[in-house]
Each structure stands twice: as structure tokens, then as C-alpha cells.
Design an enzyme around this catalytic site. Sequence first.
Site, PDB file in Angstrom:
ATOM      1  N   HIS A 385      46.678  43.491  58.061  1.00 58.63           N
ATOM      2  CA  HIS A 385      45.867  42.591  57.666  1.00 58.63           C
ATOM      3  C   HIS A 385      45.382  42.126  59.402  1.00 58.63           C
ATOM      4  O   HIS A 385      45.900  41.047  60.259  1.00 58.63           O
ATOM      5  CB  HIS A 385      45.556  41.516  57.082  1.00 58.63           C
ATOM      6  CG  HIS A 385      44.461  40.852  56.658  1.00 58.63           C
ATOM      7  ND1 HIS A 385      43.237  41.696  55.683  1.00 58.63           N
ATOM      8  CD2 HIS A 385      43.449  39.129  56.786  1.00 58.63           C
ATOM      9  CE1 HIS A 385      42.275  40.367  55.606  1.00 58.63           C
ATOM     10  NE2 HIS A 385      42.377  39.818  56.385  1.00 58.63           N
ATOM     11  N   ALA A 386      44.005  42.275  59.696  1.00 55.18           N
ATOM     12  CA  ALA A 386      43.492  42.578  61.394  1.00 55.18           C
ATOM     13  C   ALA A 386      43.759  40.604  61.656  1.00 55.18           C
ATOM     14  O   ALA A 386      43.392  40.187  60.429  1.00 55.18           O
ATOM     15  CB  ALA A 386      41.968  42.627  60.672  1.00 55.18           C
ATOM     16  N   HIS A 415      34.640  41.400  64.829  1.00 59.72           N
ATOM     17  CA  HIS A 415      35.086  40.419  64.815  1.00 59.72           C
ATOM     18  C   HIS A 415      36.285  39.297  65.148  1.00 59.72           C
ATOM     19  O   HIS A 415      36.205  38.171  65.428  1.00 59.72           O
ATOM     20  CB  HIS A 415      35.125  40.048  62.431  1.00 59.72           C
ATOM     21  CG  HIS A 415      35.535  38.989  62.028  1.00 59.72           C
ATOM     22  ND1 HIS A 415      35.324  37.858  61.463  1.00 59.72           N
ATOM     23  CD2 HIS A 415      37.069  38.275  62.014  1.00 59.72           C
ATOM     24  CE1 HIS A 415      35.519  37.269  60.920  1.00 59.72           C
ATOM     25  NE2 HIS A 415      37.288  37.372  61.512  1.00 59.72           N
ATOM     26  N   GLU A 416      37.223  39.602  65.022  1.00 60.82           N
ATOM     27  CA  GLU A 416      38.462  39.844  65.951  1.00 60.82           C
ATOM     28  C   GLU A 416      37.994  39.635  67.429  1.00 60.82           C
ATOM     29  O   GLU A 416      38.854  38.341  67.584  1.00 60.82           O
ATOM     30  CB  GLU A 416      39.679  40.780  65.504  1.00 60.82           C
ATOM     31  CG  GLU A 416      40.127  40.966  64.368  1.00 60.82           C
ATOM     32  CD  GLU A 416      39.918  40.105  63.761  1.00 60.82           C
ATOM     33  OE1 GLU A 416      41.122  38.441  64.175  1.00 60.82           O
ATOM     34  OE2 GLU A 416      40.529  40.034  62.539  1.00 60.82           O
ATOM     35  N   HIS A 419      36.849  35.605  67.381  1.00 62.97           N
ATOM     36  CA  HIS A 419      37.578  34.695  67.220  1.00 62.97           C
ATOM     37  C   HIS A 419      38.509  34.254  69.079  1.00 62.97           C
ATOM     38  O   HIS A 419      38.826  33.026  69.548  1.00 62.97           O
ATOM     39  CB  HIS A 419      39.074  35.321  66.767  1.00 62.97           C
ATOM     40  CG  HIS A 419      38.949  35.031  64.867  1.00 62.97           C
ATOM     41  ND1 HIS A 419      37.506  34.038  64.285  1.00 62.97           N
ATOM     42  CD2 HIS A 419      38.683  35.856  63.689  1.00 62.97           C
ATOM     43  CE1 HIS A 419      38.173  34.116  62.777  1.00 62.97           C
ATOM     44  NE2 HIS A 419      38.372  35.005  62.663  1.00 62.97           N
ATOM     45  N   GLU A 443      35.018  31.841  61.680  1.00 60.62           N
ATOM     46  CA  GLU A 443      34.614  33.392  61.625  1.00 60.62           C
ATOM     47  C   GLU A 443      33.492  33.915  61.885  1.00 60.62           C
ATOM     48  O   GLU A 443      32.905  34.888  61.971  1.00 60.62           O
ATOM     49  CB  GLU A 443      35.182  32.925  59.877  1.00 60.62           C
ATOM     50  CG  GLU A 443      36.493  33.145  59.822  1.00 60.62           C
ATOM     51  CD  GLU A 443      37.554  33.418  59.758  1.00 60.62           C
ATOM     52  OE1 GLU A 443      37.620  34.576  60.118  1.00 60.62           O
ATOM     53  OE2 GLU A 443      38.780  33.281  59.412  1.00 60.62           O
ATOM     54  N   HIS A 544      44.589  36.887  51.773  1.00 58.05           N
ATOM     55  CA  HIS A 544      44.718  35.840  51.976  1.00 58.05           C
ATOM     56  C   HIS A 544      45.716  34.559  50.652  1.00 58.05           C
ATOM     57  O   HIS A 544      45.653  33.420  50.937  1.00 58.05           O
ATOM     58  CB  HIS A 544      43.326  35.150  51.628  1.00 58.05           C
ATOM     59  CG  HIS A 544      42.311  35.899  53.260  1.00 58.05           C
ATOM     60  ND1 HIS A 544      42.583  36.956  53.052  1.00 58.05           N
ATOM     61  CD2 HIS A 544      41.913  35.218  54.330  1.00 58.05           C
ATOM     62  CE1 HIS A 544      41.691  37.529  54.382  1.00 58.05           C
ATOM     63  NE2 HIS A 544      41.458  36.636  55.108  1.00 58.05           N
ATOM     64  N   TYR A 554      35.269  32.549  54.683  1.00 59.05           N
ATOM     65  CA  TYR A 554      34.170  32.882  55.123  1.00 59.05           C
ATOM     66  C   TYR A 554      33.299  33.222  54.131  1.00 59.05           C
ATOM     67  O   TYR A 554      31.829  33.649  54.537  1.00 59.05           O
ATOM     68  CB  TYR A 554      35.626  34.271  54.261  1.00 59.05           C
ATOM     69  CG  TYR A 554      36.711  34.367  55.396  1.00 59.05           C
ATOM     70  CD1 TYR A 554      36.517  34.887  56.273  1.00 59.05           C
ATOM     71  CD2 TYR A 554      37.819  34.384  54.787  1.00 59.05           C
ATOM     72  CE1 TYR A 554      37.495  35.398  57.249  1.00 59.05           C
ATOM     73  CE2 TYR A 554      39.128  34.171  54.875  1.00 59.05           C
ATOM     74  CZ  TYR A 554      39.090  34.747  56.601  1.00 59.05           C
ATOM     75  OH  TYR A 554      40.413  34.938  57.149  1.00 59.05           O
TER      76      TYR A 554
HETATM   77  O1  X8Z Z   1      40.512  37.643  56.971  1.00 58.22           O
HETATM   78  C1  X8Z Z   1      39.263  38.403  57.607  1.00 58.22           C
HETATM   79  C2  X8Z Z   1      39.669  39.129  58.804  1.00 58.22           C
HETATM   80  C3  X8Z Z   1      40.344  37.908  59.536  1.00 58.22           C
HETATM   81  S1  X8Z Z   1      40.479  36.465  59.966  1.00 58.22           S
HETATM   82  C4  X8Z Z   1      40.204  40.326  59.188  1.00 58.22           C
HETATM   83  N1  X8Z Z   1      38.233  38.781  56.869  1.00 58.22           N
HETATM   84  C5  X8Z Z   1      37.928  37.997  55.321  1.00 58.22           C
HETATM   85  C6  X8Z Z   1      38.896  39.380  54.630  1.00 58.22           C
HETATM   86  O2  X8Z Z   1      39.265  40.441  55.564  1.00 58.22           O
HETATM   87  O3  X8Z Z   1      39.369  39.204  53.701  1.00 58.22           O
HETATM   88  C7  X8Z Z   1      37.257  38.803  57.420  1.00 58.22           C
HETATM   89  C8  X8Z Z   1      36.125  39.035  56.448  1.00 58.22           C
HETATM   90  C9  X8Z Z   1      36.365  38.130  55.062  1.00 58.22           C
HETATM   91 ZN    ZN Z   2      38.128  36.239  60.672  1.00 57.60          ZN
END
Ligand code: X8Z
Ligand code: ZN
Length: 670
Positions: A385-386, A415-416, A419, A443, A544, A554
Site C-alpha cells: 500500500h503506497a 499523491h505521494e 505528502h 491528503e 487502513h 480522505y
Molecule cells: O491510502 C491512500 C494513499 C496513501 S495516504 C495511497 N489513499 C486512500 C486509499 O488508497 O484507500 C489515497 C486515496 C484513498
Molecule cells: Zn495519502
Amino acid sequence: MIHRHALLALAVAASLTLAGCNRTASPDAGTTATDTTTPGDETADQFIARVNEELRALMPELTASQWLSATYINDDSQLLAAKYNERYLAQLNEWIEQARRFEGQQMTPETARAINLLKLGAAMPPPRDPEHLAELTKIASKMEGTYGAGQYCTDEGEARSCRQLGELEDVLRSSRDYDAQLDAWQGWHTIAQPMRADYTRFVELVNEGARDLGFADAGEAWRSGYDMPPAELAAETDRLWGQVKPLYEQLHCYTRARLDARYPGRGTVDGGLLPAHLMGNMWQQDWGNLWDILQPYPAAGSLDVTGALEKNYQTLLNERMVRENALIDSDRRADVAHAAKLENAKRMNQRAEDFYVSLGMPKLPESFWTKTQFIKPRDRDVVCHASAWDMNMAGDVRTKMCTKPNEEDFTTIYHELGHIYYDLAYNSQPPLFQGGAHDGFHEAIGDTVVLAMTPQYLQTIGLVGEQQQTQESLVNSQMRMALAKVSFLPFGLMIDRWRWGVFDGSITPDNYNAAWWSLKAQYQGVAPPSPRGEEFFDAGAKYHVPGNTPYTRYFLSHVLQFQFYKALCDAAGHTGPLYECSFYGNKAAGEKFWAMLQKGNSQPWQQTLKELTGEERMDAAPVLEYFAPLQAWLAQQNEGRTCGWTAPAAAQSPAAPAASQPAAETPPRG
Ligand code: X8Z
Ligand code: ZN
């Protein structure tokens, strides 16, 4: 996940988003912590100066342990991550205890804010009881490791084959075979079943920590990091959702009709719900992969960014294969393919960096390029997960991804880097202010840039061809953005509606899965294709939840990013329709953006928002302004259709007024 933005965000487990930290100390919790002598005559200002210094000293070992456990999953790295997290949280408890002696005393507003931040917003409120704290950090590391190493295996013996998340996502992205998608979707969800007991215990422990800090439960602790009373935050999200819900319902209605046509008799689940496994995404949070099914006007020009990225990779791979003469030897072929993937991912990152640099922001430090995990290693499990990491508040910034050449990963890189640039911009703040104005701001930075990735921008970087200037091509490009942004909105809400209910006890363990799907139905209008009883733990299949990253951020980001975008377009002197604006290369927009980033969390977010946009409130009006042409088009398309869906009885959550409504029947629209 946690972008360790700010300080804390300790990876997995601990995470205090900079927007606040928290907890209280236990008398002997400091035995493993750093020196915590408290000069008796220390003033509040001196106290905060000391905490900032100690934080700066403590963070590198904490982030290093978290980085290792996320990029090299095994028992040893998990043990160290848990231990460093425990040590850090014990120290945090100690600071919070020490801060009590300043209650009611005179101090500068900055110091008062810093003391407050220390107490608020911890994602994992630490229990004072040292044994419980140790148990908590151990469970947190274990759950993240289980998620990262998760795999779905079929058959036994010689025929046994196992797939991890990335491969199962490939199926959902590319296959349109109903059964193959069902198998991939169900297969991934098996990885979460073993987490159910751990998560149940985890909830007890974080609630204990939250109560030790004076919160009713961990959900209230999460809702306290927004410079407003926690009860107002829930109402704020309801208000924003009310603004955008009609747009989502139109998109849902259109999508359902197209799915029905693509999978006759199987494109809808009873009640008008969308089948979870057919949405091109494991969690139905981004429908962009359904472009082949949902593209409004295929003849109006291509916006196939994934196709272009894949082609770029293939070209790079072929060149390398020939150059290194590797075609005949299968081991060499695998090595060369790996090297080509890495080079391709770096190029995608350079492209994203170029956007930020075009705004006048600095180039990324050399160490970013040498220390980042760009692609999935071949020899070990990692958390794919990024995430974005600030290791030391002094320039050691990196990201961790398992990049593939597709549009979703390309925009995730932007997106990254949002941050990362936030981290770099506020590194000159004291550690306690090194965080997003609130976590939704963090975010929203990179996603604001993603909104500026217009078809024209994509054309200049060679990812799409010449664009027509027609109504049809406009609807296409609006649809492309809506499939990423509008589809996300109810998902952005429902995860924490579920967790708030879990934390406040209105959702009990014997009801975890039923409540999860009830909220999915209510907010997203999505359903599983077959019953999902309590033998499953489907929430755990979303990063998450085992990673314990709060999710409301988010949702807020998906509103805020349109406000930021509009403000930066104004700064860039854009005068046309909002959706046409790209501020690529605009230094005036860049300066305004950077000034906001530099503020970090040093003042209430309302003030920071005002400085950028002139507004003190979050507001979804710019979302609606942006998508006005699409909304009108969708209403036309949906004419004569019965829209809306019927959800089964919703989970009750006192913290979440919207979630406590009875079964939602969305009125038919037309
Ligand atoms: O978790 C993330 C990022 C890292 S903060 C990749 N996001 C959420 C997800 O993937 O569920 C970005 C959009 C929503
Ligand atoms: Zn993020």
C-alpha cells in the site's frame, strides 16, 4: 497509509498525525524511554522546546523500525517495530503527564497549541498500563504484516498457486469475466478472516488508551484533531456529503445501467445495488478501471492513460532485452524485466516531480531516488500500500510503492509526492507543528495537482493524443475524473462510520461484517454478490483497517482538493471554466501553494484555508462547479430510469448521525 507525515504518523501503529498526538503517562512507562528528567522550574514554553528537541531525536529510530517492518516483513522486523512503537508511545504518555502541571498557566498561544496537539488526535491512543501498551503495539505490527503478506492460494501440491493483492487487483482491472472477478474478489477477502480476533482485542486496547486520555473512546479521539468540538466534525461530514450525494447518485445510476448491459441479468444486486466484484477495484472506491464499460463517447478521442503507460513500459523492456541480449535466457529475462520495471517507475516519479518543480518547488533530494521503494521486491513480502515517509525531519524523505504502469499508480505517485513536498515545506517548523493543517489537508495536496492533470497536460507529456474541443470529449474527460473522484466520496465516509461505531460499541464483534455491508449499501449502494456472514471480516481486507489509518481524512481531502484547485487556478489567472484549468508551470500558484505548506500545523486549519482560498469552511461547491457539465449530462442519460437503491437496515452509530438513519431508500430520480 500513514504517510508519516508529520511526525508521527508512525507507520502502522502509532501514528499521531501531526495534527495531534496524545496520551498520558504511566509511572513506569518511561523505563525504556529517553531521559525524561523534568526540571522543576521549567516554564511551559521551555517544556515544549524540550519536547520538540526530544521528538526530533526520537523520530529517526521509530521511523527506521517502521520502514524496515513495512519493506521487509518477517517476525524480527515486526518485533522491532512493535518495540520502538511501544517505546515512543510510552514517551508520549510521559510528556502528556508532564504537560498537566501547566494547566491554567500563562503561556504563548504557540505553546498552548503545541500542548494541545500533544494530547489530541493519536490514531492509536496508548493505554497507560505498560502491559497493555506492549500488547497493543504487538497486535498493530502483526495485523499490518498479515495484510502485507496476504495471499490467496488455490489447489494443493504441484498445482498450488498463490496470488497477492497486486495480482488479484490485475484481474479486477483487466478481466471482464464475471467468475474470474468473483474469484479474485472473494480470494483477497480470505486474508482478513484470521485478523478478526486481533482486531477485536485491538479495539479494546485503543479504547482503553483513549479513556486514559479523557476521551469517550478511540473514535472520539480521532474526531478531536480538527480544531472544533468532536461532535461537530461528524455533522460537518454529513453536511458535505449532503452537498455531493445527488451527483454520486447520478453516477451510480448511469453506472448500473451500463453494468446491466455489460453483464445481462447479473449487473445489479437486489435493491439496485452494484456488485462489489464488478467495479474494477477491490473496495469499489475508484471506478476508473471500468473505463472500457463506462466511457461515454468512445469515438471522441482516447484518454487511455493506462494503455499509454503500458506501452511506454513495453518499449523500455524491449530496448533493454535487445541491448542486454537477454531474450534467450529465462533468468536473465526476469532480471531485465525487473530492471525495466524499476526504471519505468522512476521515470513516472520524475514526471511527477517535474510538475512540482514547474511550480517553483525544489527538486527531490538525491536520497529520495536511492532510498525509495519504487516496485515490489522479488525476494520478500512488503506492505505494497503506497505511503510517503519523512524519516528524520531533515530531508530523508521517501515513498514506498509497488508501482505498475497504470493510470491509478501514476496518479498515486503525484499523491505521494504531495505528502513529500508538504513534509519538506514544513521541516523548518518545530516538530510538533510538522503536520498537515489537518489530516485531510495532507491528503489533498497531491490530489490538487492530479486535478490539474487535464487532457492538455497529459497530451504535453505524451500520454494521450491530440484532444478534440467538443462537448463529447468534454464529457469523456469529466467522466474520467468523476470515476476517480466522485465514486470515492461515499467510500471515504463509510469506513469511519463503521469504525466510529466499532469504537463506541454500537457495532459489536458479532455484528462486524453485517454492519460493514450495511454501511457499504447505505452510502455506496454496493453489495457483495453472495452473503457475507460473520465468518468473514471484510473490513480487514482494506489496508487502513489493519493499518489503523483514520479514513475521514480522505473524504475531507476529496472536498478540499477542489477548493485548493480553484484557489490555485485563480492565483494562476485562469478565467475559463474550472475544469479546463491546469496550473502546471505557474509560479504564482506555486508560491501560494508553498506558503500554505510551510505553515504545517502551526495554526488552526481554518486560518490556513482562509489564507489560500478566502474561505474558513470546507465546502463542496467547487466539486459541483467542476462537474456541472457531467451532472447535466448524467441527468439526461438517466431520464426515464429509476435511480437510487434500497439498503438493508443501517448500523447504528451515535457518533454518526447520518449512519443512524433507518434503511436508506434513495428517492428515484430521473
Ligand atoms: O491510502 C491512500 C494513499 C496513501 S495516504 C495511497 N489513499 C486512500 C486509499 O488508497 O484507500 C489515497 C486515496 C484513498
Ligand atoms: Zn495519502
